[in-house]
Design a protein around this motif. Structure first.
Motif, mmCIF file in Angstrom:
data_model
loop_
_atom_site.group_PDB
_atom_site.id
_atom_site.type_symbol
_atom_site.label_atom_id
_atom_site.label_comp_id
_atom_site.label_asym_id
_atom_site.label_seq_id
_atom_site.Cartn_x
_atom_site.Cartn_y
_atom_site.Cartn_z
ATOM 1 N N LEU A 49 -8.346 -1.851 5.352
ATOM 2 C CA LEU A 49 -7.109 -1.100 5.595
ATOM 3 C C LEU A 49 -6.379 -0.797 4.290
ATOM 4 C CD1 LEU A 49 -5.717 -2.862 8.803
ATOM 5 C CD2 LEU A 49 -6.567 -0.520 8.614
ATOM 6 N N GLN A 50 -6.339 -1.783 3.401
ATOM 7 C CA GLN A 50 -5.645 -1.573 2.130
ATOM 8 C C GLN A 50 -6.316 -0.483 1.308
ATOM 9 O OE1 GLN A 50 -5.728 -5.572 0.610
ATOM 10 N NE2 GLN A 50 -3.638 -6.015 1.329
ATOM 11 N N SER A 51 -7.641 -0.477 1.323
ATOM 12 C CA SER A 51 -8.372 0.553 0.586
ATOM 13 C C SER A 51 -8.126 1.942 1.192
ATOM 14 C CB SER A 51 -9.864 0.230 0.601
ATOM 15 O OG SER A 51 -10.600 1.247 -0.043
ATOM 16 N N HIS A 76 2.454 10.940 8.150
ATOM 17 C CA HIS A 76 2.584 10.170 9.397
ATOM 18 C C HIS A 76 1.374 9.252 9.610
ATOM 19 C CE1 HIS A 76 6.241 12.094 10.486
ATOM 20 N NE2 HIS A 76 5.719 13.279 10.770
ATOM 21 N N ARG A 77 0.193 9.755 9.301
ATOM 22 C CA ARG A 77 -1.006 8.917 9.406
ATOM 23 C C ARG A 77 -0.916 7.740 8.447
ATOM 24 N NH1 ARG A 77 -6.201 12.145 8.246
ATOM 25 N NH2 ARG A 77 -6.981 9.986 8.233
ATOM 26 N N TYR A 78 -0.439 8.013 7.248
ATOM 27 C CA TYR A 78 -0.259 6.947 6.257
ATOM 28 C C TYR A 78 0.713 5.882 6.770
ATOM 29 C CZ TYR A 78 1.670 4.659 2.121
ATOM 30 O OH TYR A 78 2.122 3.724 1.224
ATOM 31 N N ASP A 79 1.824 6.314 7.329
ATOM 32 C CA ASP A 79 2.813 5.363 7.848
ATOM 33 C C ASP A 79 2.226 4.496 8.959
ATOM 34 O OD1 ASP A 79 4.805 6.139 6.114
ATOM 35 O OD2 ASP A 79 5.687 7.601 7.487
ATOM 36 N N LYS A 80 1.493 5.131 9.872
ATOM 37 C CA LYS A 80 0.897 4.362 10.978
ATOM 38 C C LYS A 80 -0.141 3.368 10.472
ATOM 39 C CE LYS A 80 1.566 7.849 14.569
ATOM 40 N NZ LYS A 80 0.911 8.743 15.567
ATOM 41 N N GLU A 110 0.160 -3.954 7.833
ATOM 42 C CA GLU A 110 1.165 -5.018 7.811
ATOM 43 C C GLU A 110 0.923 -6.000 8.950
ATOM 44 O OE1 GLU A 110 4.758 -2.837 8.018
ATOM 45 O OE2 GLU A 110 4.779 -2.285 5.893
ATOM 46 N N ALA A 111 0.567 -5.478 10.094
ATOM 47 C CA ALA A 111 0.249 -6.365 11.223
ATOM 48 C C ALA A 111 -1.010 -7.184 10.925
ATOM 49 C CB ALA A 111 0.061 -5.542 12.492
ATOM 50 N N GLN A 112 -1.981 -6.552 10.294
ATOM 51 C CA GLN A 112 -3.219 -7.260 9.950
ATOM 52 C C GLN A 112 -2.951 -8.325 8.901
ATOM 53 O OE1 GLN A 112 -5.990 -6.804 11.590
ATOM 54 N NE2 GLN A 112 -7.182 -8.311 10.436
ATOM 55 N N ALA A 113 -2.062 -8.048 7.949
ATOM 56 C CA ALA A 113 -1.711 -9.048 6.941
ATOM 57 C C ALA A 113 -1.049 -10.253 7.593
ATOM 58 C CB ALA A 113 -0.785 -8.428 5.906
ATOM 59 N N ALA A 145 13.663 0.622 9.930
ATOM 60 C CA ALA A 145 12.418 -0.052 10.299
ATOM 61 C C ALA A 145 11.477 -0.160 9.100
ATOM 62 C CB ALA A 145 11.745 0.695 11.439
ATOM 63 N N SER A 146 11.449 0.888 8.296
ATOM 64 C CA SER A 146 10.594 0.870 7.113
ATOM 65 C C SER A 146 11.047 -0.198 6.118
ATOM 66 C CB SER A 146 10.616 2.254 6.454
ATOM 67 O OG SER A 146 9.841 2.259 5.274
ATOM 68 N N LYS A 147 12.355 -0.306 5.918
ATOM 69 C CA LYS A 147 12.877 -1.341 5.022
ATOM 70 C C LYS A 147 12.550 -2.740 5.546
ATOM 71 C CE LYS A 147 16.697 1.373 3.116
ATOM 72 N NZ LYS A 147 18.174 1.471 2.973
ATOM 73 N N LEU A 148 12.669 -2.896 6.845
ATOM 74 C CA LEU A 148 12.384 -4.204 7.440
ATOM 75 C C LEU A 148 10.917 -4.584 7.259
ATOM 76 C CD1 LEU A 148 13.392 -6.619 9.083
ATOM 77 C CD2 LEU A 148 12.868 -5.328 11.161
ATOM 78 N N ARG A 149 10.026 -3.611 7.442
ATOM 79 C CA ARG A 149 8.595 -3.879 7.239
ATOM 80 C C ARG A 149 8.307 -4.233 5.787
ATOM 81 N NH1 ARG A 149 8.049 0.719 10.579
ATOM 82 N NH2 ARG A 149 7.553 1.992 8.733
ATOM 83 N N GLU A 150 8.971 -3.600 4.865
ATOM 84 C CA GLU A 150 8.768 -3.915 3.449
ATOM 85 C C GLU A 150 9.215 -5.344 3.146
ATOM 86 O OE1 GLU A 150 10.749 -1.040 1.104
ATOM 87 O OE2 GLU A 150 9.519 0.653 1.770
#
Length: 345
Positions: free
Chosen positions: A199-201, A153-157, A163-166, A8-13
């Motif tokens: 979010l990016q910051s 985990h917080r960072y991942d979420k 990513e959704a916001q982008a 899932a992480s690779k797919l999001r990237e």
């Protein structure tokens, strides 16, 4: 679950990279924004590696703790058996000391030695439990590791949210190319872009915090686990050295008992044969006139011999055993009388 998480992480990237490519083509993301995304991607990869490293170290520590617990439990049962055997040996030896039996003394040596060895083993097991197992168990469930994992985990979420916001910003920017865009849609686009920037910051700050925490935990895991392995080796080495010393002493005592037993019971037949041979040699010497002596000029002692206590001696190059501890000198006689008594016997 872990393999699904990685996929899932690779797919999001991949999706994020595609979004960035589209946005660059549209001219809405400048060079600075792209550089920030690349830095964040490197941070993400580093955190993934740290997470995997600390997880592997945690599992290794847990395996060490489980192994020590099992070893201590099994060894404790074995110690009970050995101590019972040692007590039985000491009891037998104590109850039979009056017989002066080598077995009685050897039993006491054996029992006492094994009691001492089990005491050293108990010390060794205590070191494994107190200085190795417990500290590792504490680190496995300790706050530093859990806090670092929680930050990750917080960072991942948050990264998933970004990513959704982008994707939302991309959709609204594509829609803004239409000439009939409303003021409301334009405001929504601005709000979406502002939220994405926020979010990016936040992601970058949280990523740096999580990375620092993970690096600290990884360093502690490496140092402490290596230190505990070294303590295990040192404790085991010391234990075996002490056991070897005890066993060497026990072995020497056993050999000494064996030698004392053999020396206290020499062959009477061997003494008789040597004595007869020496008497006959004296007779032959008298007949041939060797050295100008006659056997009648030789002086001997008649001795009364007890059941034990022998000494080793040599006469004219012939070695043999003769009784010593219980020899009683009774009278001085000529060799002829000894031969006469010998012939009558």
């Amino acid at each position: 679950m872990e393999s699904i998480r990685r996929q899932a992480s690779k797919l999001r990237e991949q999706v994020a990279k595609q979004q960035q490519a589209v946005l660059r083509q549209l001219g809405h993301f400048g060079h600075e924004t792209v550089m920030v995304d690349e830095a964040e991607l490197q941070c993400h990869h580093q955190l993934q590696n740290l997470y995997n490293s600390t997880r592997a170290a945690k599992h290794f520590q847990r395996n060490i703790v489980r192994g020590i617990d099992a070893f201590v439990s099994l060894s404790s049962k074995q110690m009970e058996i050995v101590r019972k055997l040692a007590q039985d040996c000491c009891k037998y030896g104590d109850e039979n000391q009056s017989t002066s039996s080598p077995l009685a003394r050897a039993s006491v040596y054996f029992g006492t030695s094994h009691c001492s060895m089990e005491e050293h083993k108990e010390t060794f097991l205590g070191i494994l439990g107190d200085q190795v197992s417990e500290p590792l168990r504490a680190q496995i469930t300790g706050a530093p590791l859990e806090d670092a994992r929680h930050l990750t985990h917080r960072y991942d979420k948050l990264r998933q949210e970004a990513e959704a916001q982008a994707a939302e910003v991309l959709r609204r920017r594509l829609k803004s190319r239409e000439s009939s865009i409303s003021v409301e849609s334009s405001m929504r686009l601005q709000n979406a872009e502002a939220r994405l920037t926020e979010l990016q910051s936040t992601i970058m700050a949280l990523g740096r915090e999580a990375t620092a925490a993970m690096l600290s935990v990884e360093d502690q895991q490496q140092q402490i686990t290596f230190q505990k392995l070294r303590i295990m080796v040192d404790a085991e080495r010391t234990y075996h050295q002490k056991v070897i010393t005890i066993l060497e002493k026990l072995y020497a005592e056993m050999i000494l008992e064996k030698q004392l037993k053999e020396s206290s019971l020499p062959s009477e037949r061997m003494w008789t044969d040597v004595y007869d041979q020496q008497v006959h040699e004296n007779i032959d010497s008298n007949r041939s006139g060797d050295h100008g002596h006659t056997i009648q000029n030789e002086k001997y002692f008649i001795a009364k011999v007890a059941a034990n206590g022998w000494s080793e001696g040599e006469c004219k190059g012939k070695a043999g055993w003769f009784p010593s501890a219980y020899i009683e000198r009774q009278e001085k006689v000529a060799a002829g009388k000894v031969m006469e008594a010998s012939s009558k016997a």
